[in-house]
Design a protein around this motif. Structure first.
Motif, PDB file in Angstrom:
ATOM      1  N   GLY A 109       0.925  -1.163  -0.028  1.00 24.51           N
ATOM      2  CA  GLY A 109       0.221  -0.093  -0.034  1.00 24.51           C
ATOM      3  C   GLY A 109       0.846   1.231  -0.021  1.00 24.51           C
ATOM      4  O   GLY A 109       2.072   1.155   0.362  1.00 24.51           O
ATOM      5  N   ALA A 110       0.177   2.332  -0.316  1.00 25.19           N
ATOM      6  CA  ALA A 110       1.096   3.530  -0.151  1.00 25.19           C
ATOM      7  C   ALA A 110       1.461   3.828   1.121  1.00 25.19           C
ATOM      8  O   ALA A 110       0.754   3.601   2.304  1.00 25.19           O
ATOM      9  CB  ALA A 110       0.054   4.740  -0.914  1.00 25.19           C
ATOM     10  N   ILE A 111       2.640   4.613   1.157  1.00 26.76           N
ATOM     11  CA  ILE A 111       3.114   5.108   2.455  1.00 26.76           C
ATOM     12  C   ILE A 111       2.086   5.688   3.358  1.00 26.76           C
ATOM     13  O   ILE A 111       2.049   5.535   4.483  1.00 26.76           O
ATOM     14  CB  ILE A 111       4.469   5.794   2.421  1.00 26.76           C
ATOM     15  N   GLU A 112       1.307   6.744   2.658  1.00 29.25           N
ATOM     16  CA  GLU A 112       0.356   7.406   3.416  1.00 29.25           C
ATOM     17  C   GLU A 112      -0.753   6.548   3.799  1.00 29.25           C
ATOM     18  O   GLU A 112      -1.432   6.947   5.006  1.00 29.25           O
ATOM     19  CB  GLU A 112       0.016   8.557   2.533  1.00 29.25           C
ATOM     20  N   ASP A 113      -0.951   5.458   3.148  1.00 29.47           N
ATOM     21  CA  ASP A 113      -2.271   4.662   3.440  1.00 29.47           C
ATOM     22  C   ASP A 113      -2.029   3.655   4.376  1.00 29.47           C
ATOM     23  O   ASP A 113      -3.053   3.285   5.091  1.00 29.47           O
ATOM     24  CB  ASP A 113      -2.996   3.992   2.273  1.00 29.47           C
ATOM     25  N   ILE A 114      -0.629   3.260   5.023  1.00 34.63           N
ATOM     26  CA  ILE A 114      -0.449   2.277   5.865  1.00 34.63           C
ATOM     27  C   ILE A 114      -0.392   2.602   7.237  1.00 34.63           C
ATOM     28  O   ILE A 114       0.374   3.392   7.607  1.00 34.63           O
ATOM     29  CB  ILE A 114       0.753   1.432   5.645  1.00 34.63           C
ATOM     30  N   PRO A 115      -1.264   2.040   8.143  1.00 37.19           N
ATOM     31  CA  PRO A 115      -1.262   2.646   9.553  1.00 37.19           C
ATOM     32  C   PRO A 115      -0.138   2.490  10.139  1.00 37.19           C
ATOM     33  O   PRO A 115       0.585   1.309   9.701  1.00 37.19           O
ATOM     34  CB  PRO A 115      -2.512   1.765  10.118  1.00 37.19           C
ATOM     35  N   GLU A 116       0.318   3.156  11.278  1.00 36.48           N
ATOM     36  CA  GLU A 116       1.558   2.870  11.802  1.00 36.48           C
ATOM     37  C   GLU A 116       1.849   1.534  12.703  1.00 36.48           C
ATOM     38  O   GLU A 116       2.943   1.126  12.548  1.00 36.48           O
ATOM     39  CB  GLU A 116       1.810   4.126  12.867  1.00 36.48           C
ATOM     40  N   GLU A 117       0.642   1.160  13.055  1.00 33.41           N
ATOM     41  CA  GLU A 117       0.647  -0.297  13.698  1.00 33.41           C
ATOM     42  C   GLU A 117       1.074  -1.104  12.751  1.00 33.41           C
ATOM     43  O   GLU A 117       1.661  -2.438  13.204  1.00 33.41           O
ATOM     44  CB  GLU A 117      -0.609  -0.514  14.502  1.00 33.41           C
ATOM     45  N   ASP A 118       0.698  -1.300  11.515  1.00 35.72           N
ATOM     46  CA  ASP A 118       0.934  -2.260  10.527  1.00 35.72           C
ATOM     47  C   ASP A 118       2.329  -2.119  10.204  1.00 35.72           C
ATOM     48  O   ASP A 118       2.873  -3.039   9.963  1.00 35.72           O
ATOM     49  CB  ASP A 118      -0.119  -2.175   9.466  1.00 35.72           C
ATOM     50  N   ALA A 119       2.770  -1.039   9.953  1.00 37.69           N
ATOM     51  CA  ALA A 119       4.175  -0.782   9.662  1.00 37.69           C
ATOM     52  C   ALA A 119       5.201  -1.369  10.712  1.00 37.69           C
ATOM     53  O   ALA A 119       6.293  -1.964  10.366  1.00 37.69           O
ATOM     54  CB  ALA A 119       4.563   0.588   9.249  1.00 37.69           C
ATOM     55  N   LYS A 120       4.836  -1.073  11.881  1.00 41.35           N
ATOM     56  CA  LYS A 120       5.394  -1.360  13.063  1.00 41.35           C
ATOM     57  C   LYS A 120       5.554  -2.982  13.099  1.00 41.35           C
ATOM     58  O   LYS A 120       6.389  -3.790  13.662  1.00 41.35           O
ATOM     59  CB  LYS A 120       4.878  -1.188  14.378  1.00 41.35           C
ATOM     60  N   ALA A 121       4.365  -3.669  12.767  1.00 45.77           N
ATOM     61  CA  ALA A 121       4.109  -5.187  12.844  1.00 45.77           C
ATOM     62  C   ALA A 121       5.143  -5.826  11.736  1.00 45.77           C
ATOM     63  O   ALA A 121       5.876  -6.764  12.057  1.00 45.77           O
ATOM     64  CB  ALA A 121       2.773  -5.509  12.617  1.00 45.77           C
ATOM     65  N   GLU A 122       5.503  -5.227  10.656  1.00 38.21           N
ATOM     66  CA  GLU A 122       6.021  -5.633   9.516  1.00 38.21           C
ATOM     67  C   GLU A 122       7.584  -5.581   9.958  1.00 38.21           C
ATOM     68  O   GLU A 122       8.373  -6.490   9.760  1.00 38.21           O
ATOM     69  CB  GLU A 122       5.875  -4.745   8.352  1.00 38.21           C
ATOM     70  N   HIS A 172      -3.519  -2.586   1.580  1.00 39.83           N
ATOM     71  CA  HIS A 172      -4.262  -1.293   1.761  1.00 39.83           C
ATOM     72  C   HIS A 172      -4.657  -0.989   0.378  1.00 39.83           C
ATOM     73  O   HIS A 172      -3.701  -0.071  -0.117  1.00 39.83           O
ATOM     74  CB  HIS A 172      -3.551  -0.389   2.796  1.00 39.83           C
ATOM     75  N   GLU A 173      -5.745  -0.821   0.159  1.00 40.55           N
ATOM     76  CA  GLU A 173      -6.399  -0.231  -1.189  1.00 40.55           C
ATOM     77  C   GLU A 173      -6.176   1.108  -1.175  1.00 40.55           C
ATOM     78  O   GLU A 173      -6.226   1.950   0.013  1.00 40.55           O
ATOM     79  CB  GLU A 173      -7.621  -0.606  -1.445  1.00 40.55           C
ATOM     80  N   PRO A 174      -5.805   1.548  -2.380  1.00 35.87           N
ATOM     81  CA  PRO A 174      -5.433   3.046  -2.525  1.00 35.87           C
ATOM     82  C   PRO A 174      -6.430   4.026  -2.064  1.00 35.87           C
ATOM     83  O   PRO A 174      -7.643   3.815  -2.511  1.00 35.87           O
ATOM     84  CB  PRO A 174      -4.952   3.039  -3.943  1.00 35.87           C
ATOM     85  N   SER A 175      -6.106   5.092  -1.124  1.00 35.12           N
ATOM     86  CA  SER A 175      -7.003   5.853  -1.144  1.00 35.12           C
ATOM     87  C   SER A 175      -7.021   6.886  -2.411  1.00 35.12           C
ATOM     88  O   SER A 175      -6.510   6.552  -3.248  1.00 35.12           O
ATOM     89  CB  SER A 175      -6.407   7.192   0.239  1.00 35.12           C
ATOM     90  N   GLU A 176      -7.988   8.009  -2.481  1.00 30.32           N
ATOM     91  CA  GLU A 176      -8.407   8.571  -3.552  1.00 30.32           C
ATOM     92  C   GLU A 176      -7.196   9.007  -4.371  1.00 30.32           C
ATOM     93  O   GLU A 176      -7.017   9.003  -5.620  1.00 30.32           O
ATOM     94  CB  GLU A 176      -9.393   9.753  -3.243  1.00 30.32           C
ATOM     95  N   PRO A 177      -6.228   9.710  -3.739  1.00 33.46           N
ATOM     96  CA  PRO A 177      -5.091  10.344  -4.378  1.00 33.46           C
ATOM     97  C   PRO A 177      -4.122   9.324  -5.103  1.00 33.46           C
ATOM     98  O   PRO A 177      -3.465   9.705  -6.029  1.00 33.46           O
ATOM     99  CB  PRO A 177      -4.382  11.101  -3.314  1.00 33.46           C
ATOM    100  N   TYR A 178      -4.154   8.006  -4.607  1.00 35.27           N
ATOM    101  CA  TYR A 178      -3.282   7.011  -5.312  1.00 35.27           C
ATOM    102  C   TYR A 178      -4.170   5.827  -6.111  1.00 35.27           C
ATOM    103  O   TYR A 178      -3.555   5.126  -6.463  1.00 35.27           O
ATOM    104  CB  TYR A 178      -2.729   6.451  -3.881  1.00 35.27           C
ATOM    105  N   LYS A 179      -5.273   6.104  -6.426  1.00 44.95           N
ATOM    106  CA  LYS A 179      -6.236   5.208  -7.383  1.00 44.95           C
ATOM    107  C   LYS A 179      -5.447   5.442  -8.867  1.00 44.95           C
ATOM    108  O   LYS A 179      -4.934   6.376  -9.145  1.00 44.95           O
ATOM    109  CB  LYS A 179      -7.432   5.533  -7.220  1.00 44.95           C
TER     110      LYS A 179
END
Length: 292
Positions: free
Chosen positions: A99-112, A203-210
């Protein structure tokens, strides 16, 4: 170990599928000992039975998200399963979120990062004292093309693998004098379940990243690639085994082992890009020293 044909004992994390399972099966067939590991062996009883039907195969429970002391105890117990202890440990377990950096929640990034960086580091810290005492051993870090090159929608995964690359280089520099080798394996696209819908959360793209944004295009490319990846896992695991066992002397000294034509090509393009950037900045870089 390098340049010899002696029987080795391997421990492989993330053995229940993909490259990990292919490597375990290949090691069994070479006659080397192998300790397969997974978070929940009860989910794959047929694989446990397959591996343990061989005298040179064992399967244990190991979750690299466990605390350091529990991982250390588990590695110490595994180390005495075969005479001579563990010669090679393969840090293969991994976790990817797209997913886009902007779209991935911090907790998911930390889990990775907890799996790909801290989990792998916990395993290294558990095995290093044992290898240091014996004056030998190889740590194999299964990294990725994405540890060397960045693509849209895969930035957090790349970040975790870039961190693993740095840690692995440091381990190599700090432990080579103890007879311990570090081998970083950069995998390109191999035909495993890595890109399966249930294997890599998206994480599906939010509007700016579609679409037609590069993030949406990259996600679609990864989706389309599943089941059509050019790399053959069976060929990859043979090369990994040869590089560690010494069966291919040309690979016994390398720090990085890129596997896959796509990995080699994209990495060379990255190197060329970096060289052009750095060459173009030479005058500016060298102008910053004190004049006296």
């Amino acid at each position: 170990m390098n340049g010899t044909q002696q029987k080795l004992t391997w421990l492989v994390t993330g053995s229940s599928n993909g490259i990990g399972l292919a490597l375990v099966r290949y090691i069994l067939n070479t006659g080397d000992n192998v300790i397969a590991t997974s978070r929940n062996p009860s989910k794959t009883p047929e694989l446990v039975k397959e591996v343990e039907s061989h005298l040179n195969g064992r399967w244990i429970t190991l979750d690299i998200s466990w605390p350091q002391d529990k991982i250390t105890r588990t590695i110490e117990e595994a180390d005495i399963l075969f005479e001579g202890g563990i010669n090679a440990i393969v840090n293969n377990a991994t976790f990817a979120i797209a997913g886009a950096i902007e779209d991935i929640p911090e907790e998911d990034a930390k889990a990775e990062f907890d799996i790909n960086v801290w989990g792998t580091l916990r395993v290294c810290k558990a095995i290093l004292p044992l290898m240091r005492q014996r004056g030998r051993g190889t740590i194999v870090q299964i990294s990725s093309l994405l540890g060397l090159v960045v693509f849209p929608a895969l930035g957090i995964y790349s970040a975790s693998k870039f961190a693993l690359e740095a840690i692995s280089e440091a381990i190599s520099q700090e432990t080579s004098s103890f007879g311990i080798r570090t081998l970083i394996v950069n995998l390109g696209s191999f035909r495993t379940n890595f890109l399966a819908p249930d294997a890599m959360p998206v994480h599906e793209p939010s509007e700016p990243y579609k679409a037609p944004h590069a993030v949406a295009v990259s996600l679609q490319n990864e989706h389309n690639k599943h089941g059509k990846q050019p790399g053959d896992p069976e060929k990859a695991v043979k090369i990994i085994h040869d590089a560690v066992s010494g069966r291919d002397p040309s690979l016994t000294k390398v720090l990085r082992l890129p596997l896959g034509e796509d990995c080699w090509g994209a990495t060379m393009a990255r190197v060329d890009q970096m060289r052009n950037d750095i060459d173009g900045c030479k005058e500016a870089a060298c102008s910053t020293n004190h004049s006296t």
